[in-house]
Design a protein around this motif. Structure first.
Motif, mmCIF file in Angstrom:
data_model
loop_
_atom_site.group_PDB
_atom_site.id
_atom_site.type_symbol
_atom_site.label_atom_id
_atom_site.label_comp_id
_atom_site.label_asym_id
_atom_site.label_seq_id
_atom_site.Cartn_x
_atom_site.Cartn_y
_atom_site.Cartn_z
ATOM 1 N N LYS A 50 0.836 -1.205 0.000
ATOM 2 C CA LYS A 50 0.000 0.000 0.000
ATOM 3 C C LYS A 50 0.868 1.252 0.000
ATOM 4 O O LYS A 50 0.617 2.198 -0.763
ATOM 5 C CB LYS A 50 -0.927 -0.006 1.215
ATOM 6 C CG LYS A 50 -1.900 1.170 1.258
ATOM 7 C CD LYS A 50 -2.834 1.053 2.456
ATOM 8 C CE LYS A 50 -3.837 2.207 2.492
ATOM 9 N NZ LYS A 50 -4.742 2.091 3.669
ATOM 10 N N THR A 51 1.894 1.266 0.846
ATOM 11 C CA THR A 51 2.800 2.416 0.888
ATOM 12 C C THR A 51 3.496 2.588 -0.449
ATOM 13 O O THR A 51 3.588 3.705 -0.989
ATOM 14 C CB THR A 51 3.855 2.221 1.995
ATOM 15 O OG1 THR A 51 3.209 2.203 3.269
ATOM 16 C CG2 THR A 51 4.885 3.341 1.974
ATOM 17 N N LEU A 52 3.987 1.507 -1.018
ATOM 18 C CA LEU A 52 4.709 1.570 -2.278
ATOM 19 C C LEU A 52 3.802 2.038 -3.412
ATOM 20 O O LEU A 52 4.212 2.834 -4.268
ATOM 21 C CB LEU A 52 5.295 0.199 -2.601
ATOM 22 C CG LEU A 52 6.483 0.137 -3.556
ATOM 23 C CD1 LEU A 52 7.629 1.007 -3.065
ATOM 24 C CD2 LEU A 52 6.935 -1.309 -3.724
ATOM 25 N N CYS A 53 2.574 1.575 -3.420
ATOM 26 C CA CYS A 53 1.625 1.976 -4.451
ATOM 27 C C CYS A 53 1.348 3.478 -4.387
ATOM 28 O O CYS A 53 1.403 4.179 -5.406
ATOM 29 C CB CYS A 53 0.337 1.179 -4.300
ATOM 30 S SG CYS A 53 -0.905 1.561 -5.558
ATOM 31 N N PHE A 54 1.053 3.984 -3.195
ATOM 32 C CA PHE A 54 0.787 5.420 -3.061
ATOM 33 C C PHE A 54 2.036 6.239 -3.400
ATOM 34 O O PHE A 54 1.947 7.271 -4.075
ATOM 35 C CB PHE A 54 0.317 5.738 -1.641
ATOM 36 C CG PHE A 54 -1.164 5.646 -1.471
ATOM 37 C CD1 PHE A 54 -1.971 6.744 -1.681
ATOM 38 C CD2 PHE A 54 -1.758 4.441 -1.105
ATOM 39 C CE1 PHE A 54 -3.347 6.654 -1.533
ATOM 40 C CE2 PHE A 54 -3.132 4.341 -0.964
ATOM 41 C CZ PHE A 54 -3.931 5.452 -1.172
ATOM 42 N N HIS A 55 3.177 5.794 -2.942
ATOM 43 C CA HIS A 55 4.409 6.546 -3.138
ATOM 44 C C HIS A 55 4.756 6.636 -4.627
ATOM 45 O O HIS A 55 5.081 7.718 -5.142
ATOM 46 C CB HIS A 55 5.541 5.873 -2.363
ATOM 47 C CG HIS A 55 6.735 6.738 -2.143
ATOM 48 N ND1 HIS A 55 7.834 6.319 -1.430
ATOM 49 C CD2 HIS A 55 7.039 8.000 -2.551
ATOM 50 C CE1 HIS A 55 8.737 7.284 -1.397
ATOM 51 N NE2 HIS A 55 8.282 8.311 -2.077
ATOM 52 N N HIS A 56 4.697 5.511 -5.316
ATOM 53 C CA HIS A 56 5.064 5.483 -6.735
ATOM 54 C C HIS A 56 3.950 6.006 -7.631
ATOM 55 O O HIS A 56 4.168 6.920 -8.441
ATOM 56 C CB HIS A 56 5.429 4.046 -7.136
ATOM 57 C CG HIS A 56 5.815 3.907 -8.579
ATOM 58 N ND1 HIS A 56 4.888 3.696 -9.572
ATOM 59 C CD2 HIS A 56 7.031 3.968 -9.193
ATOM 60 C CE1 HIS A 56 5.502 3.618 -10.745
ATOM 61 N NE2 HIS A 56 6.802 3.780 -10.543
ATOM 62 N N ASP A 57 2.760 5.458 -7.498
ATOM 63 C CA ASP A 57 1.685 5.742 -8.448
ATOM 64 C C ASP A 57 1.014 7.095 -8.229
ATOM 65 O O ASP A 57 0.416 7.638 -9.172
ATOM 66 C CB ASP A 57 0.614 4.652 -8.370
ATOM 67 C CG ASP A 57 1.106 3.305 -8.864
ATOM 68 O OD1 ASP A 57 2.321 3.177 -9.131
ATOM 69 O OD2 ASP A 57 0.286 2.382 -8.973
ATOM 70 N N LYS A 58 1.100 7.633 -7.026
ATOM 71 C CA LYS A 58 0.454 8.917 -6.737
ATOM 72 C C LYS A 58 1.489 10.041 -6.622
ATOM 73 O O LYS A 58 1.435 11.018 -7.370
ATOM 74 C CB LYS A 58 -0.368 8.816 -5.456
ATOM 75 C CG LYS A 58 -1.435 7.728 -5.477
ATOM 76 C CD LYS A 58 -2.462 7.954 -6.571
ATOM 77 C CE LYS A 58 -3.553 6.869 -6.516
ATOM 78 N NZ LYS A 58 -4.540 7.031 -7.625
ATOM 79 N N HIS A 59 2.430 9.901 -5.700
ATOM 80 C CA HIS A 59 3.351 11.010 -5.438
ATOM 81 C C HIS A 59 4.380 11.178 -6.567
ATOM 82 O O HIS A 59 4.570 12.294 -7.083
ATOM 83 C CB HIS A 59 4.037 10.820 -4.092
ATOM 84 C CG HIS A 59 3.105 10.945 -2.936
ATOM 85 N ND1 HIS A 59 2.700 12.164 -2.441
ATOM 86 C CD2 HIS A 59 2.475 10.008 -2.188
ATOM 87 C CE1 HIS A 59 1.870 11.975 -1.434
ATOM 88 N NE2 HIS A 59 1.714 10.680 -1.260
#
Length: 214
Positions: A26-35
């Motif tokens: 979840k952290t990796l998804c938000f960090h890469h795909d969003k930020h």
């Protein structure tokens, strides 16, 4: 990543679950795909009406942002830095088991930090001392020496060359570690792809101009 505008989001080099349990999917998804994606989208929007800068590389944008027109200067500084720093971040991590530096990087770490434990301690202290949001980078100076550099916000470090960077913005860890930045650092450290970082350092040494002989 593309060499110039329009930039696009590079794919994550591994599955979202590859770094668990140290960094959650979840952290990796938000960090890469969003930020990360937001910095690239923001950079493209700023550059779109400025064709004179469409040929500039990402590295040139983070190095020479002060030469840009007033109306895009700070925005490009923020977004190009965010894209540059995150591209480095994701490409210097790997799934467990932990790895170790290889020659000649391991020798440089012993020379400049007294060994890997010394580097870890110095880098962790630097990461914990960043006030608010920012980064800590392990950098190569023109003479091949290693140094730590802290930056605020998304500032990058050129003309120094970063080998790896610890992102201490809260978006990098808050979903999983809340305010425990030290625990996040320890998790990030376990995931460093030292063979990859060592290869980059070796290439940098080989590409340096020869030292003039007396």
């Amino acid at each position: 990543m593309e060499d110039h505008y329009p930039f696009s989001l590079p794919p994550l080099p591994y599955p979202y679950s590859a770094l668990e349990p140290d960094i959650s999917a979840k952290t990796l998804c938000f960090h890469h795909d969003k930020h990360f994606a937001a910095y690239i989208d923001g950079l493209n929007r700023l550059l779109e009406p400025c064709p004179a800068y469409h040929g500039w590389s990402l590295e040139q944008l983070v190095r020479d942002w002060a030469a840009l027109p007033d109306e895009i200067r700070q925005g490009v500084r923020n977004n190009a830095g965010g894209a540059f720093n995150h591209d480095l971040y994701f490409h210097t991590l790997r799934a467990l088991p932990s790895s170790a530096p290889l020659p000649p990087l391991d020798g440089a770490i012993r020379r400049d930090f007294g060994g890997l434990d010394g580097l870890r301690s110095a880098m962790k202290s630097a990461a914990l001392s960043v006030f608010g949001s920012g980064w800590v980078f392990l950098c190569v100076s023109p003479d091949g020496g290693l140094t730590l550099q802290k930056t605020a916000n998304q500032d990058a470090v050129p003309p120094l060359t970063p080998l790896l960077g610890c992102d201490v913005w809260e978006h990098a860890y808050y979903l999983q570690y809340q305010n425990r930045r030290a625990d996040y650092f320890d998790a990030w450290w376990r995931l460093i792809d030292w063979p990859q970082v060592s290869e980059v350092y070796g290439r940098l040494l080989n590409s340096r101009p020869p030292v003039p002989q007396n």
